[in-house]
Design a protein around this motif. Structure first.
Motif, PDB file in Angstrom:
ATOM      1  N   ASP A  20      67.036 -34.316  16.156  1.00 18.97           N
ATOM      2  CA  ASP A  20      66.272 -33.456  14.535  1.00 18.97           C
ATOM      3  C   ASP A  20      65.194 -32.457  14.710  1.00 18.97           C
ATOM      4  OD1 ASP A  20      66.010 -33.216  11.826  1.00 18.97           O
ATOM      5  OD2 ASP A  20      64.171 -34.399  12.309  1.00 18.97           O
ATOM      6  N   THR A  21      65.571 -31.162  13.954  1.00 19.91           N
ATOM      7  CA  THR A  21      64.777 -30.140  14.714  1.00 19.91           C
ATOM      8  C   THR A  21      63.869 -30.202  13.718  1.00 19.91           C
ATOM      9  OG1 THR A  21      65.997 -29.124  12.641  1.00 19.91           O
ATOM     10  CG2 THR A  21      66.903 -28.225  15.471  1.00 19.91           C
ATOM     11  N   GLN A  22      63.723 -30.782  11.812  1.00 14.37           N
ATOM     12  CA  GLN A  22      62.595 -31.155  11.926  1.00 14.37           C
ATOM     13  C   GLN A  22      61.163 -31.642  12.518  1.00 14.37           C
ATOM     14  OE1 GLN A  22      64.008 -31.563   7.896  1.00 14.37           O
ATOM     15  NE2 GLN A  22      63.523 -29.270   7.427  1.00 14.37           N
ATOM     16  N   SER A  23      61.732 -33.155  12.415  1.00 17.82           N
ATOM     17  CA  SER A  23      60.706 -34.718  13.177  1.00 17.82           C
ATOM     18  C   SER A  23      60.448 -34.410  14.025  1.00 17.82           C
ATOM     19  CB  SER A  23      61.145 -35.513  12.882  1.00 17.82           C
ATOM     20  OG  SER A  23      62.527 -35.765  12.999  1.00 17.82           O
ATOM     21  N   HIS A  24      62.022 -33.524  14.991  1.00 18.49           N
ATOM     22  CA  HIS A  24      61.572 -33.427  17.162  1.00 18.49           C
ATOM     23  C   HIS A  24      62.104 -35.148  17.624  1.00 18.49           C
ATOM     24  CE1 HIS A  24      60.142 -29.629  16.594  1.00 18.49           C
ATOM     25  NE2 HIS A  24      58.927 -29.776  15.941  1.00 18.49           N
ATOM     26  N   GLU A  25      62.086 -36.013  16.613  1.00 21.94           N
ATOM     27  CA  GLU A  25      63.227 -36.730  17.681  1.00 21.94           C
ATOM     28  C   GLU A  25      64.342 -36.698  17.768  1.00 21.94           C
ATOM     29  OE1 GLU A  25      62.615 -41.156  15.644  1.00 21.94           O
ATOM     30  OE2 GLU A  25      62.762 -39.682  13.556  1.00 21.94           O
ATOM     31  N   ARG A  39      67.942 -35.861  32.282  1.00 18.67           N
ATOM     32  CA  ARG A  39      68.319 -34.143  33.244  1.00 18.67           C
ATOM     33  C   ARG A  39      68.215 -33.725  31.786  1.00 18.67           C
ATOM     34  NH1 ARG A  39      71.495 -30.342  35.111  1.00 18.67           N
ATOM     35  NH2 ARG A  39      72.832 -31.678  34.838  1.00 18.67           N
ATOM     36  N   GLN A  40      70.021 -34.208  30.607  1.00 19.55           N
ATOM     37  CA  GLN A  40      69.832 -32.920  29.879  1.00 19.55           C
ATOM     38  C   GLN A  40      69.188 -32.426  29.289  1.00 19.55           C
ATOM     39  OE1 GLN A  40      72.487 -31.225  29.377  1.00 19.55           O
ATOM     40  NE2 GLN A  40      73.720 -32.313  31.215  1.00 19.55           N
ATOM     41  N   ALA A  41      68.123 -34.341  28.531  1.00 22.42           N
ATOM     42  CA  ALA A  41      66.642 -33.907  28.011  1.00 22.42           C
ATOM     43  C   ALA A  41      66.141 -32.920  27.776  1.00 22.42           C
ATOM     44  CB  ALA A  41      66.128 -35.784  27.261  1.00 22.42           C
ATOM     45  N   ASP A  42      65.576 -33.324  29.461  1.00 25.53           N
ATOM     46  CA  ASP A  42      64.679 -32.519  29.823  1.00 25.53           C
ATOM     47  C   ASP A  42      64.860 -30.985  29.996  1.00 25.53           C
ATOM     48  OD1 ASP A  42      62.378 -32.221  31.411  1.00 25.53           O
ATOM     49  OD2 ASP A  42      63.650 -31.214  32.667  1.00 25.53           O
ATOM     50  N   LEU A  43      65.967 -30.815  29.858  1.00 30.94           N
ATOM     51  CA  LEU A  43      66.899 -28.986  30.173  1.00 30.94           C
ATOM     52  C   LEU A  43      66.258 -28.352  28.246  1.00 30.94           C
ATOM     53  CD1 LEU A  43      69.892 -29.625  32.392  1.00 30.94           C
ATOM     54  CD2 LEU A  43      67.634 -27.745  32.565  1.00 30.94           C
ATOM     55  N   LYS A  44      66.613 -29.688  27.580  1.00 35.01           N
ATOM     56  CA  LYS A  44      66.370 -28.945  26.232  1.00 35.01           C
ATOM     57  C   LYS A  44      65.650 -29.601  26.010  1.00 35.01           C
ATOM     58  CE  LYS A  44      69.636 -28.632  23.635  1.00 35.01           C
ATOM     59  NZ  LYS A  44      71.304 -27.043  24.078  1.00 35.01           N
ATOM     60  N   GLY A  45      64.302 -29.765  26.421  1.00 30.71           N
ATOM     61  CA  GLY A  45      62.593 -29.797  26.075  1.00 30.71           C
ATOM     62  C   GLY A  45      62.831 -30.818  24.780  1.00 30.71           C
ATOM     63  N   TRP A  46      63.703 -31.654  25.078  1.00 31.07           N
ATOM     64  CA  TRP A  46      63.767 -33.168  23.979  1.00 31.07           C
ATOM     65  C   TRP A  46      62.777 -34.252  24.526  1.00 31.07           C
ATOM     66  CZ3 TRP A  46      69.212 -32.418  22.291  1.00 31.07           C
ATOM     67  CH2 TRP A  46      69.384 -30.491  20.857  1.00 31.07           C
ATOM     68  N   ARG A  47      62.251 -35.201  23.539  1.00 27.11           N
ATOM     69  CA  ARG A  47      62.126 -36.084  24.557  1.00 27.11           C
ATOM     70  C   ARG A  47      62.739 -37.558  23.168  1.00 27.11           C
ATOM     71  NH1 ARG A  47      58.481 -38.605  27.352  1.00 27.11           N
ATOM     72  NH2 ARG A  47      57.391 -41.193  27.152  1.00 27.11           N
ATOM     73  N   ILE A  48      63.140 -38.319  24.106  1.00 33.04           N
ATOM     74  CA  ILE A  48      64.189 -39.193  23.816  1.00 33.04           C
ATOM     75  C   ILE A  48      63.420 -40.431  23.029  1.00 33.04           C
ATOM     76  CG2 ILE A  48      65.604 -41.443  23.918  1.00 33.04           C
ATOM     77  CD1 ILE A  48      66.790 -39.223  26.437  1.00 33.04           C
TER      78      ILE A  48
END
Length: 251
Positions: A20-25, A39-48
């Motif tokens: 979610d681009t607003q909450s960053h969840e 690994r995929q989350a890290d590549l996207k700069g996201w935290r699960i």
């Protein structure tokens, strides 16, 4: 805004990260391969921040512990996951979960397993259906009964036809071969099968699948069609579904 990141993992699974681009969840839909998800989350700069499990099978919940240990995320899924893999909150049909302000409706799609659920995000036009239904197919009936499974597929059939179905495996080419056997006179199916063959030749995914197209071509979703009932027998859709599922199991 919801963004879906799809990637292959294991031998034929698809992994999904919902962001979610607003909450960053960020939600991990199932956890077949913890290392690849992280690994995929890290590549996207996201935290699960959450895991949404569809059912208990290890190629869907087996990465729960490792991802939770790495991220501190919350794990939601059907009660059948508990006792096999970590689960923080058990979900049942009719409940609602959220990613940011976006709601997902929990749908009972049991039959492949007795607690299998799907997640429908009506505002985004998406549904994550695990192994309940595939492009041109459906999951094996490991735990459920034909009537139960047909009711589950009927819930999927009732979603808006523009819904995109995100299933968990790349089984579409083999499903297409059986579908053509099951419903040989379906011109729309033949066109779909040709497109699938071309995509797989280019090593492209065939998922997600548009529900409207599946309604016209997937034999398991057409067990209530008089032509399919005439071909495969059964006085009810559940009986026709059972005949189709048995035939696919030995195809």
């Amino acid at each position: 805004m919801i963004h879906v990141h799809q990637f292959p993992c294991l031998s034929d699974n698809y992994g999904y990260l919902l962001h979610d681009t607003q909450s960053h969840e960020t939600v991990a839909i199932d956890t077949p391969d913890a290392r690849e998800y992280l690994r995929q989350a890290d590549l996207k700069g996201w935290r699960i921040t959450q895991i949404w499990n569809t059912h208990w099978h290890p190629d869907h919940a087996g990465g729960n512990a490792a991802i939770q240990e790495a991220t501190g995320c919350t794990i939601l899924g059907p009660a059948e996951v508990a006792g096999k893999f970590p689960l923080d909150r058990a979900l049942a049909h009719g409940e609602v979960v959220t990613i940011g302000a976006v709601q997902a409706q929990v749908i009972d799609v049991s039959g492949h397993t007795n607690g299998h659920i799907a997640f429908h995000l009506p505002a985004a036009g998406l549904a994550f259906v695990g192994d309940s239904v595939f492009a041109l197919g459906c999951g094996r009936m490991f735990e459920g009964e034909p009537g139960q499974f047909w009711e589950s597929l009927s819930r999927i059939k009732a979603l808006p036809p523009e819904t995109l179905l995100y299933c968990a495996h790349e089984y579409t080419a083999s499903n297409a071969r059986f579908a053509l056997h099951a419903d040989p006179g379906n011109a729309a199916l033949q066109d779909y099968a040709d497109e699938i063959a071309a995509k797989r030749e280019r090593d492209e995914p065939t998922v997600p699948a548009a529900l409207a197209r599946e309604l016209a071509t997937n034999p398991f979703l057409r067990a209530d069609d008089p032509a399919m009932q005439a071909r495969w027998g059964g006085s009810t859709p559940a009986e026709t579904f059972a005949a189709l599922r048995a035939a696919k199991d030995s195809f």
